[in-house]
Write a protein that holds these residues in place. Structure first.
Motif, short mmCIF file in Angstrom:
data_model
loop_
_atom_site.label_atom_id
_atom_site.label_comp_id
_atom_site.label_asym_id
_atom_site.label_seq_id
_atom_site.Cartn_x
_atom_site.Cartn_y
_atom_site.Cartn_z
N GLN A 83 17.76 110.47 -32.50
CA GLN A 83 16.96 109.72 -31.36
C GLN A 83 17.92 109.15 -30.42
O GLN A 83 19.04 108.74 -30.76
CB GLN A 83 16.16 108.79 -32.20
N PRO A 84 17.60 108.85 -29.18
CA PRO A 84 18.59 108.13 -28.37
C PRO A 84 18.77 106.51 -28.94
O PRO A 84 17.59 106.30 -29.29
CB PRO A 84 17.89 108.28 -27.02
N VAL A 85 19.87 106.02 -28.40
CA VAL A 85 19.95 104.58 -29.12
C VAL A 85 20.67 103.90 -27.97
O VAL A 85 21.54 104.43 -27.10
CB VAL A 85 21.00 104.58 -30.20
N THR A 86 20.34 102.75 -27.54
CA THR A 86 21.00 101.92 -26.32
C THR A 86 22.28 101.20 -27.21
O THR A 86 21.90 100.32 -28.13
CB THR A 86 19.95 100.94 -25.75
N LEU A 87 23.37 101.62 -26.69
CA LEU A 87 24.51 100.79 -27.51
C LEU A 87 24.90 99.86 -26.69
O LEU A 87 24.75 99.46 -25.45
CB LEU A 87 25.73 101.88 -27.20
N ASP A 88 25.60 98.91 -27.28
CA ASP A 88 26.21 97.59 -26.77
C ASP A 88 27.34 98.47 -25.84
O ASP A 88 27.97 99.38 -25.92
CB ASP A 88 27.45 97.43 -28.03
N ALA A 89 27.38 97.62 -24.66
CA ALA A 89 28.31 98.00 -23.41
C ALA A 89 29.79 98.44 -23.90
O ALA A 89 30.17 99.72 -23.27
CB ALA A 89 28.35 96.89 -22.50
N ASP A 90 30.38 97.82 -24.61
CA ASP A 90 31.75 98.30 -25.15
C ASP A 90 31.73 99.20 -25.80
O ASP A 90 32.58 100.09 -25.82
CB ASP A 90 32.36 96.97 -25.91
N ALA A 91 30.65 99.42 -26.88
CA ALA A 91 30.60 100.61 -27.92
C ALA A 91 30.43 102.07 -26.73
O ALA A 91 31.07 103.00 -27.05
CB ALA A 91 29.51 100.41 -28.76
N TYR A 92 29.47 101.80 -25.70
CA TYR A 92 29.04 102.76 -25.03
C TYR A 92 30.56 103.27 -24.10
O TYR A 92 30.90 104.46 -24.10
CB TYR A 92 27.99 102.69 -23.89
N ALA A 93 31.22 102.12 -23.72
CA ALA A 93 32.59 102.46 -22.79
C ALA A 93 33.37 103.00 -23.61
O ALA A 93 34.16 104.21 -23.24
CB ALA A 93 32.73 101.37 -22.26
N ALA A 94 33.72 102.77 -25.03
CA ALA A 94 34.55 103.35 -25.67
C ALA A 94 34.36 104.58 -26.17
O ALA A 94 35.20 105.61 -26.23
CB ALA A 94 34.76 102.52 -26.85
N LEU A 95 33.02 104.94 -26.34
CA LEU A 95 32.38 106.15 -26.80
C LEU A 95 32.53 107.36 -25.60
O LEU A 95 33.03 108.58 -25.77
CB LEU A 95 30.89 106.16 -26.98
#
Ligand code: ADP
Ligand code: MG
Length: 333
Positions: A83-95
């Motif tokens: 399922q889609p998950v909204t990530l913490d901004a840093d986690a998303y940027a790092a991913l």
């Protein structure tokens, strides 16, 4: 008149301690590794305040980027069954960066090796060589193509993939630390960031040691840098031994085994620590021959340390590395 003004300036400087910075060093444990920050500022109080601020930020990132922290959005993503998950901004940027570097290295760097790390149990008491069938089963979920970046900090994992940012987390944190305060010497495990003018050297540069793979408290060479990061990945950081063979923590995502390419360590020097971190891991997996070509193609400043005690230095780093006195290593072309 001019003379007088210089004289007054000089007197003021003596009073205020102009040009003489105070420094403080703080050691702590974060991201599963030892870290140390040395910060310079006009006063000791300022230096200490900056060090605390940077340490806190690194701890915040450690929580955000760790799949082991159950409350992290990354752990939620791994548990979301596609399922889609909204990530913490840093986690998303790092991913996002992790996926970018996975594409660049054709999967030698792959942020979905989590099932392999779990299966092998590296760094745990249960570390052991798994059954071949279990390795194949874990491998069937490995592949950065299973990560879907949906924008707006949302991501989804397909095919049972599990994300692990252990290969770039310290790089991401080093880049974040670089924005807080200079001069700063940040040691985040194998990631070093040296920013601003080094107050202890006339030319302002920083001399960083490359660890001896046989004794990480000693170094075999030094490199001079400024406003750059020096990142090393080695087989000696985390490993276990079984039947006389050492198994370390950097996996070849095509075989499911720790990468065996005749290397002990790879160091990359770059302004971007996140990039350097991903590249050391990827180059370690590629090995010397493939890694050489890759560095030439993308102009990467790297040093490869081989098991037979040779150091290969890419064009981008040539002339910047000095062998330590008595180091039993040979620099090869
Ligand atoms: P270290 O964390 O010791 O500095 P690395 O930066 O090379 O070393 O990262 C190793 C970590 O990255 C492993 O502990 C694991 O979590 C993860 N990892 C292992 N193999 C790979 C790979 N091929 N690509 C990306 N990440 C990996
Ligand atoms: Mg790395």
């Amino acid at each position: 008149m001019k003379k007088k003004r210089i004289g007054i300036l000089f007197a003021l400087c003596l009073l205020a301690g102009c040009g003489r910075l105070s420094n403080t060093t703080t050691d702590f444990f974060s991201m599963d590794t030892f870290m140390s920050l040395t910060v310079w500022a006009d006063s000791e109080a300022q230096a200490q305040a900056a060090a605390v601020q940077i340490e806190q930020h690194i701890n915040t990132l450690s929580n955000a980027l760790s799949r082991q922290v159950a409350a992290s959005t990354l752990a939620q993503l791994n548990a979301a069954n596609g399922q889609p998950v909204t990530l913490d901004a840093d986690a998303y940027a790092a991913l996002e960066k992790a996926v970018q570097y996975a594409e660049l290295t054709a999967g030698a760097f792959d942020p979905t090796t989590a099932p392999l790390s779990d299966l092998w149990g590296i760094g745990t008491e249960q570390a052991a060589v798994p059954a071949e069938s279990a390795i194949q089963q874990a491998l069937s979920h490995v592949g950065y193509q299973n990560i879907e970046l949906l924008g707006n900090n949302q991501a989804r994992l397909n095919n049972g993939a599990q994300v692990d940012l252990g290969g770039i987390g310290k790089g991401y944190a080093t880049d974040a630390a670089s924005g807080f305060q200079t001069p700063l010497l940040a040691r985040l495990g194998g990631n070093i960031g040296a920013y601003g003018q080094n107050p202890n050297r006339k030319d302002g540069s920083w001399v960083i040691g490359l660890a001896d793979p046989d004794n990480s408290a000693a170094y075999i060479a030094t490199v001079s840098v400024q406003n750059e990061s020096v990142v090393t990945s080695g087989d000696y950081e985390r490993y276990f031994e079984q039947d006389g063979i050492q198994y370390h923590h950097i996996f070849d995502p095509t075989t499911g085994y720790p990468a065996q390419t005749g290397l002990r360590a790879v160091t990359v020097v770059d302004q971007q620590s996140t990039f350097a971190d991903a590249m050391t891991t990827a180059l370690f997996v590629m090995g010397l021959e493939k890694g050489k070509d890759f560095c030439a193609q993308y102009d990467i400043a790297a040093a490869f340390i081989t098991k037979d005690r040779k150091i290969y230095i890419t064009e981008g780093l040539q002339g910047r590395i000095t062998l330590a006195d008595g180091a039993d290593y040979e620099i090869i072309a």
